[in-house]
Write a protein that holds these residues in place. Structure first.
Motif, mmCIF file in Angstrom:
data_model
loop_
_atom_site.group_PDB
_atom_site.id
_atom_site.type_symbol
_atom_site.label_atom_id
_atom_site.label_comp_id
_atom_site.label_asym_id
_atom_site.label_seq_id
_atom_site.Cartn_x
_atom_site.Cartn_y
_atom_site.Cartn_z
ATOM 1 N N PHE A 14 0.813 -1.219 0.000
ATOM 2 C CA PHE A 14 0.000 0.000 0.000
ATOM 3 C C PHE A 14 0.845 1.266 0.000
ATOM 4 C CE2 PHE A 14 -2.747 -3.221 2.033
ATOM 5 C CZ PHE A 14 -3.726 -3.269 1.046
ATOM 6 N N LEU A 15 2.177 1.101 -0.072
ATOM 7 C CA LEU A 15 3.091 2.250 -0.102
ATOM 8 C C LEU A 15 3.985 2.215 -1.345
ATOM 9 C CD1 LEU A 15 4.141 2.479 3.669
ATOM 10 C CD2 LEU A 15 2.481 3.892 2.430
ATOM 11 N N GLY A 16 3.361 2.055 -2.504
ATOM 12 C CA GLY A 16 4.078 2.123 -3.778
ATOM 13 C C GLY A 16 5.254 1.174 -3.852
ATOM 14 N N ASP A 17 6.447 1.735 -4.054
ATOM 15 C CA ASP A 17 7.649 0.934 -4.270
ATOM 16 C C ASP A 17 8.086 0.137 -3.049
ATOM 17 O OD1 ASP A 17 7.765 1.777 -6.895
ATOM 18 O OD2 ASP A 17 9.253 3.349 -6.505
ATOM 19 N N ASP A 18 7.509 0.408 -1.880
ATOM 20 C CA ASP A 18 7.823 -0.403 -0.707
ATOM 21 C C ASP A 18 7.352 -1.837 -0.912
ATOM 22 O OD1 ASP A 18 8.993 -0.555 1.925
ATOM 23 O OD2 ASP A 18 6.948 -0.815 2.683
ATOM 24 N N GLY A 19 6.485 -2.063 -1.884
ATOM 25 C CA GLY A 19 6.007 -3.403 -2.196
ATOM 26 C C GLY A 19 6.956 -4.208 -3.073
ATOM 27 N N PHE A 20 8.169 -3.703 -3.323
ATOM 28 C CA PHE A 20 9.125 -4.392 -4.195
ATOM 29 C C PHE A 20 9.393 -5.829 -3.754
ATOM 30 C CE2 PHE A 20 13.577 -5.712 -4.679
ATOM 31 C CZ PHE A 20 13.627 -5.855 -6.059
ATOM 32 N N GLY A 21 9.640 -6.052 -2.475
ATOM 33 C CA GLY A 21 9.941 -7.403 -1.993
ATOM 34 C C GLY A 21 8.782 -8.356 -2.205
ATOM 35 N N VAL A 133 7.489 6.010 -2.248
ATOM 36 C CA VAL A 133 6.946 5.155 -1.190
ATOM 37 C C VAL A 133 5.786 5.848 -0.476
ATOM 38 C CG1 VAL A 133 8.992 3.724 -0.812
ATOM 39 C CG2 VAL A 133 8.771 5.894 0.397
ATOM 40 N N GLU A 134 5.044 6.620 -1.243
ATOM 41 C CA GLU A 134 3.847 7.264 -0.700
ATOM 42 C C GLU A 134 2.666 6.322 -0.860
ATOM 43 O OE1 GLU A 134 3.527 10.952 -2.795
ATOM 44 O OE2 GLU A 134 5.407 11.719 -1.966
ATOM 45 N N GLU A 135 1.557 6.653 -0.193
ATOM 46 C CA GLU A 135 0.379 5.806 -0.266
ATOM 47 C C GLU A 135 -0.032 5.599 -1.711
ATOM 48 O OE1 GLU A 135 -2.967 6.758 2.204
ATOM 49 O OE2 GLU A 135 -1.680 7.123 3.931
ATOM 50 N N GLY A 136 -0.311 4.361 -2.040
ATOM 51 C CA GLY A 136 -0.740 3.991 -3.384
ATOM 52 C C GLY A 136 -0.309 2.573 -3.680
ATOM 53 N N ILE A 137 -1.086 1.910 -4.510
ATOM 54 C CA ILE A 137 -0.798 0.523 -4.859
ATOM 55 C C ILE A 137 -0.121 0.488 -6.218
ATOM 56 C CG2 ILE A 137 -1.820 -1.736 -5.359
ATOM 57 C CD1 ILE A 137 -4.032 -1.033 -3.380
ATOM 58 N N GLY A 138 0.928 -0.299 -6.316
ATOM 59 C CA GLY A 138 1.635 -0.476 -7.578
ATOM 60 C C GLY A 138 3.024 0.133 -7.527
ATOM 61 N N LEU A 139 3.922 -0.522 -8.250
ATOM 62 C CA LEU A 139 5.308 -0.068 -8.307
ATOM 63 C C LEU A 139 5.487 0.980 -9.386
ATOM 64 C CD1 LEU A 139 7.103 -3.548 -8.124
ATOM 65 C CD2 LEU A 139 6.577 -1.990 -6.234
ATOM 66 N N SER A 140 6.435 1.884 -9.185
ATOM 67 C CA SER A 140 6.783 2.861 -10.212
ATOM 68 C C SER A 140 7.417 2.110 -11.387
ATOM 69 C CB SER A 140 7.764 3.896 -9.648
ATOM 70 O OG SER A 140 9.000 3.271 -9.329
ATOM 71 N N PRO A 141 7.419 2.700 -12.588
ATOM 72 C CA PRO A 141 7.991 1.998 -13.745
ATOM 73 C C PRO A 141 9.430 1.512 -13.556
ATOM 74 C CG PRO A 141 6.647 3.828 -14.503
ATOM 75 C CD PRO A 141 6.733 3.946 -12.994
ATOM 76 N N PRO A 142 10.366 2.314 -12.998
ATOM 77 C CA PRO A 142 11.723 1.773 -12.870
ATOM 78 C C PRO A 142 11.830 0.619 -11.868
ATOM 79 C CG PRO A 142 11.639 4.019 -11.979
ATOM 80 C CD PRO A 142 10.308 3.732 -12.615
ATOM 81 N N VAL A 143 11.032 0.641 -10.816
ATOM 82 C CA VAL A 143 11.077 -0.434 -9.826
ATOM 83 C C VAL A 143 10.378 -1.680 -10.375
ATOM 84 C CG1 VAL A 143 10.366 -1.129 -7.496
ATOM 85 C CG2 VAL A 143 11.376 1.131 -7.895
ATOM 86 N N ALA A 144 9.280 -1.495 -11.094
ATOM 87 C CA ALA A 144 8.607 -2.640 -11.727
ATOM 88 C C ALA A 144 9.540 -3.313 -12.734
ATOM 89 C CB ALA A 144 7.322 -2.183 -12.412
ATOM 90 N N ALA A 145 10.326 -2.524 -13.459
ATOM 91 C CA ALA A 145 11.270 -3.078 -14.429
ATOM 92 C C ALA A 145 12.395 -3.848 -13.746
ATOM 93 C CB ALA A 145 11.846 -1.962 -15.294
#
Length: 180
Positions: A14-21, A133-145
């Motif tokens: 729920f914190l954007g790129d914090d969901g990377f793991g 790493v602000e509130e929001g679901i989903g990774l930013s494009p560079p982290v998703a890549a």
């Protein structure tokens, strides 16, 4: 890697790129893992992870968003040495839903001392430089890549069967990939 290995996905989806793991563990689940390797999405359950680490793992790989000043999407492989676990940042109260790898490892040190168990012999952090790493679901494009590259890096780590010999030391941090 030889012996029992735990790959632990850490983060808050729920914190954007914090969901990377968490996202990396989801992608890793499409691949068969060698015998003795367990991959678990711990999300924000840091206390649960610390207790799981008491189960006698030889190697632990923590997968998490890791801000180290690089470009968003940069992957880092960090080997945590003896004594590098430190203590909980700020020395404040432990929050079971907001525990960094350093905090989990500090709690592990306390748990091992209290139970007489030994911590894992090798601890690695596969981290990714976050963009947001602000509130929001989903990774930013560079982290998703970076997620497929992180999966490749994990599979390569698992395929490494020979640890470095005596006197051979890898750098404490190795940049695996940098996005443009």
């Amino acid at each position: 890697m030889n012996g029992r290995t735990l790959i632990a996905g850490i983060g808050n989806v729920f914190l954007g790129d914090d969901g990377f793991g968490v996202e990396t563990l989801r992608a890793l689940s499409a691949h068969p893992l060698p015998q003795g390797v367990q991959a678990v999405d711990f999300g924000v359950r840091g206390v649960h992870l610390a207790y799981q680490l008491l189960d006698g793992y030889d190697t632990v790989v923590l997968v998490d968003a890791t801000a180290r000043g690089g470009a968003p999407g940069t992957l880092y492989l960090i080997e945590v040495g003896a004594g590098d676990t430190g203590s909980a940042p700020g020395g404040g109260t432990l929050d079971g839903h907001d525990m960094s790898p350093a905090t989990v490892l500090a709690l592990l040190d306390t748990l091992c001392a209290g139970t007489g168990t030994a911590p894992p012999g090798r601890v690695l952090v596969l981290g990714c430089e976050p963009d947001c790493v602000e509130e929001g679901i989903g990774l930013s494009p560079p982290v998703a890549a970076a997620v497929p590259e992180a999966v490749r890096a994990l599979l390569e780590l698992l395929a490494d069967e020979e640890p470095p010999g005596p006197g051979v030391h890898e750098p404490a941090r190795r940049e695996l990939r940098r996005t443009p």
